[in-house]
Design a protein around this motif. Structure first.
Motif, PDB file in Angstrom:
ATOM      1  N   MET A 105       4.146   7.361  -6.227  1.00  0.00           N
ATOM      2  CA  MET A 105       4.192   6.700  -4.671  1.00  0.00           C
ATOM      3  C   MET A 105       3.203   5.741  -4.813  1.00  0.00           C
ATOM      4  O   MET A 105       2.978   4.793  -3.851  1.00  0.00           O
ATOM      5  N   LYS A 143      -2.063   2.129   1.920  1.00  0.00           N
ATOM      6  CA  LYS A 143      -0.716   2.541   1.271  1.00  0.00           C
ATOM      7  C   LYS A 143      -0.475   4.005   1.491  1.00  0.00           C
ATOM      8  O   LYS A 143       0.747   4.459   1.918  1.00  0.00           O
ATOM      9  N   GLU A 146       0.476   3.892   5.000  1.00  0.00           N
ATOM     10  CA  GLU A 146       2.307   3.159   5.336  1.00  0.00           C
ATOM     11  C   GLU A 146       3.233   4.243   4.713  1.00  0.00           C
ATOM     12  O   GLU A 146       4.280   4.424   5.303  1.00  0.00           O
ATOM     13  N   LEU A 147       2.680   5.137   3.617  1.00  0.00           N
ATOM     14  CA  LEU A 147       3.782   6.337   3.083  1.00  0.00           C
ATOM     15  C   LEU A 147       4.181   7.300   4.431  1.00  0.00           C
ATOM     16  O   LEU A 147       5.189   7.770   4.565  1.00  0.00           O
ATOM     17  N   GLN A 150       6.064   5.591   7.046  1.00  0.00           N
ATOM     18  CA  GLN A 150       7.579   5.685   6.557  1.00  0.00           C
ATOM     19  C   GLN A 150       8.343   7.108   6.451  1.00  0.00           C
ATOM     20  O   GLN A 150       9.256   7.213   5.931  1.00  0.00           O
ATOM     21  N   GLN A 152       7.526   9.096   3.986  1.00  0.00           N
ATOM     22  CA  GLN A 152       7.544   9.099   2.469  1.00  0.00           C
ATOM     23  C   GLN A 152       6.745  10.192   2.068  1.00  0.00           C
ATOM     24  O   GLN A 152       6.874  10.825   1.012  1.00  0.00           O
ATOM     25  N   TYR A 153       5.672  10.585   2.932  1.00  0.00           N
ATOM     26  CA  TYR A 153       4.511  11.336   2.411  1.00  0.00           C
ATOM     27  C   TYR A 153       3.945  12.160   3.715  1.00  0.00           C
ATOM     28  O   TYR A 153       3.459  11.456   4.814  1.00  0.00           O
TER      29      TYR A 153
END
Length: 270
Positions: A105, A143, A146-147, A150, A152-153
């Motif tokens: 990631m 980052k 951002e993850l 989105q 994603q994390y």
């Protein structure tokens, strides 16, 4: 929002630990570990989380943990830091970001920060090296956010009962930020901004200050001064033109506001 972000690196180091290493701690700052070699196990509330080389461990202030390594030992770069927006300290605590971020990631940011760290370690006397490391740290944090944004994390260290619930939501103010950026050439009224988010003017001012730590008027002033700086650096506009672009009634009023902010008049700003 970038004008209001404050990032302070407190310390940074690269420890190496033998296979029998165990650490019980709770840091007073945010803590990022960039695993260079070996395996690190982090135990929080009885749950073991494993980080491998290339992974990043994100620890929040005041959270007790137990760290240990495998028989092979481990080596990692750590950075202690504080992060705030406006006057809102520990604002990252509003989000469940604390956990292990896997290398797939965050690989690009991981490598860039590692290179910046070793460059600083070898060439500490060169100006700008610490600043570059700080910018790489900011990129890592951006980052991770951002993850999370989105989907994603999400951090594994703190469950929903543990992290602080936000009393305000910056997303609510996005129309306000956009409107201010697009209308700096005019006089912006508080009732106009409040109407954009559908709340009363009084509550809007209170909500805005709670979210950013400054009033809407202070925010507009700082945005105008940042824009003025960009205009002056471009060397494309006169003081009169910049005054008009930023909604000031005359160059004198603009120059007075500029000098108050930067301690020099726009005619001598370099």
């Amino acid at each position: 929002m970038s004008e209001y972000i404050s990032l302070r690196m407190k310390s940074y180091f690269e420890p190496s630990h033998e296979g029998n290493w165990i650490e019980h701690k709770a840091h007073i700052d945010y803590d990022l570990w960039f695993i260079q070699s070996g395996i690190v196990n982090i135990t929080i509330d009885g749950v073991i989380h494993t980080a491998n080389p290339g992974d990043v461990i994100f620890l929040y202030p005041g959270v007790p943990y137990r760290a240990s390594t495998s028989d092979m030992g481990c080596r990692f770069i750590y950075i202690h830091f504080d992060f705030e927006i406006g006057k809102q300290q520990r604002i990252l605590n509003d989000f469940p970001l604390s956990g292990v971020i896997s290398k797939d990631m965050i690989q690009e940011e991981f490598i860039r920060l590692g290179n910046a760290f070793y460059q600083l370690k070898l060439l500490t006397s060169l100006p700008g090296n610490r600043l570059y490391l700080k910018s790489c740290l900011m990129a890592v944090i951006a980052k991770i956010i951002e993850l999370y944004g989105q989907g994603q994390y999400i951090g594994q260290f703190l469950n929903e009962k543990k992290f602080r619930k936000p009393t305000t939501n910056l997303d609510v103010l996005k129309p306000v930020f956009n409107y201010i950026n697009d209308n700096l050439q005019k006089s912006i009224k508080m009732n106009e901004l409040a109407a954009l988010v559908g709340i009363s003017e009084k509550y809007f001012i209170s909500y805005f200050k709670k979210a950013l730590g400054i009033t809407p008027g202070q925010y507009i002033y700082q945005i105008k001064m940042n824009r003025a700086r960009e205009y002056l650096y471009s060397k494309k506009y006169t003081v009169q033109e910049i005054s008009n672009l930023l909604g000031y009634p005359d160059p004198f009023t603009f120059s007075k506001a500029f000098k108050k902010y930067y301690n020099v008049p726009p005619s001598k700003f370099e």
